[in-house]
Design a protein around this motif. Structure first.
Motif, short mmCIF file in Angstrom:
data_model
loop_
_atom_site.label_atom_id
_atom_site.label_comp_id
_atom_site.label_asym_id
_atom_site.label_seq_id
_atom_site.Cartn_x
_atom_site.Cartn_y
_atom_site.Cartn_z
N GLY A 31 -46.69 21.96 20.16
CA GLY A 31 -46.05 21.73 18.86
C GLY A 31 -46.98 21.96 17.68
O GLY A 31 -46.63 22.69 16.74
N PRO A 32 -48.19 21.37 17.67
CA PRO A 32 -49.10 21.63 16.55
C PRO A 32 -49.47 23.12 16.42
O PRO A 32 -49.66 23.62 15.32
CB PRO A 32 -50.33 20.78 16.89
N ARG A 34 -47.45 25.62 17.07
CA ARG A 34 -46.30 26.27 16.44
C ARG A 34 -46.26 25.99 14.94
O ARG A 34 -45.83 26.82 14.16
CB ARG A 34 -45.00 25.84 17.11
N ARG A 35 -46.74 24.82 14.52
CA ARG A 35 -46.81 24.52 13.09
C ARG A 35 -47.95 25.26 12.40
O ARG A 35 -47.85 25.67 11.26
CB ARG A 35 -46.93 23.01 12.87
N ALA A 90 -54.72 21.44 13.92
CA ALA A 90 -54.07 22.34 12.96
C ALA A 90 -54.61 22.04 11.57
O ALA A 90 -54.80 20.88 11.19
CB ALA A 90 -52.56 22.14 13.00
#
Length: 122
Positions: A31-32, A34-35, A90
């Motif tokens: 998830g991080p 993808r951000r 990130a």
């Protein structure tokens, strides 16, 4: 410049080349990652003289293991073949811009001298 995808075959040649190279270590399930991906892409367009590269840690497990990547996303910055920065997490765009400015501002002759001084005698 758009980002380039690194593989086992292209990693060393890319990171050992002259100039600044940023490598984003990521995986599709992260998830991080993808951000951070869109931030990395956007900043890459602002710096055509810098190589922005991505390495999928799932597809390129040998490199991830060799570099001891244990958390993703991880960002590494190389300049003239020397690793200058490595950190997991990130980053916001402003922090990424600041890191690029710092890498540009380094006196690489001094960096190489310091690296040589810290290396154990052969």
């Amino acid at each position: 410049m758009a980002t380039v995808n690194l593989t086992t075959e292209t990693f060393d040649a890319t990171t050992e080349a002259e100039g600044i190279v940023l490598v984003d270590f990521w995986a599709a399930w992260c998830g991080p990652c993808r951000r951070f991906g869109p931030v990395f892409e956007k900043i890459s367009e602002l710096h055509p003289d810098v190589v922005f590269a991505k390495l999928d840690t799932e597809a390129e497990q040998e490199i991830a293991a060799r570099l001891s990547i244990t958390s993703i996303p991880t960002l590494m910055i190389f300049r003239d073949g020397t690793l200058l920065f490595a950190d997991a997490g990130a980053l916001p765009g402003k922090a990424l811009e600041d890191l690029i400015a710092q890498a540009r501002g380094l006196d690489m002759a001094e960096v190489r001298r310091q690296v040589a001084a810290e290396s154990p005698a052969s």
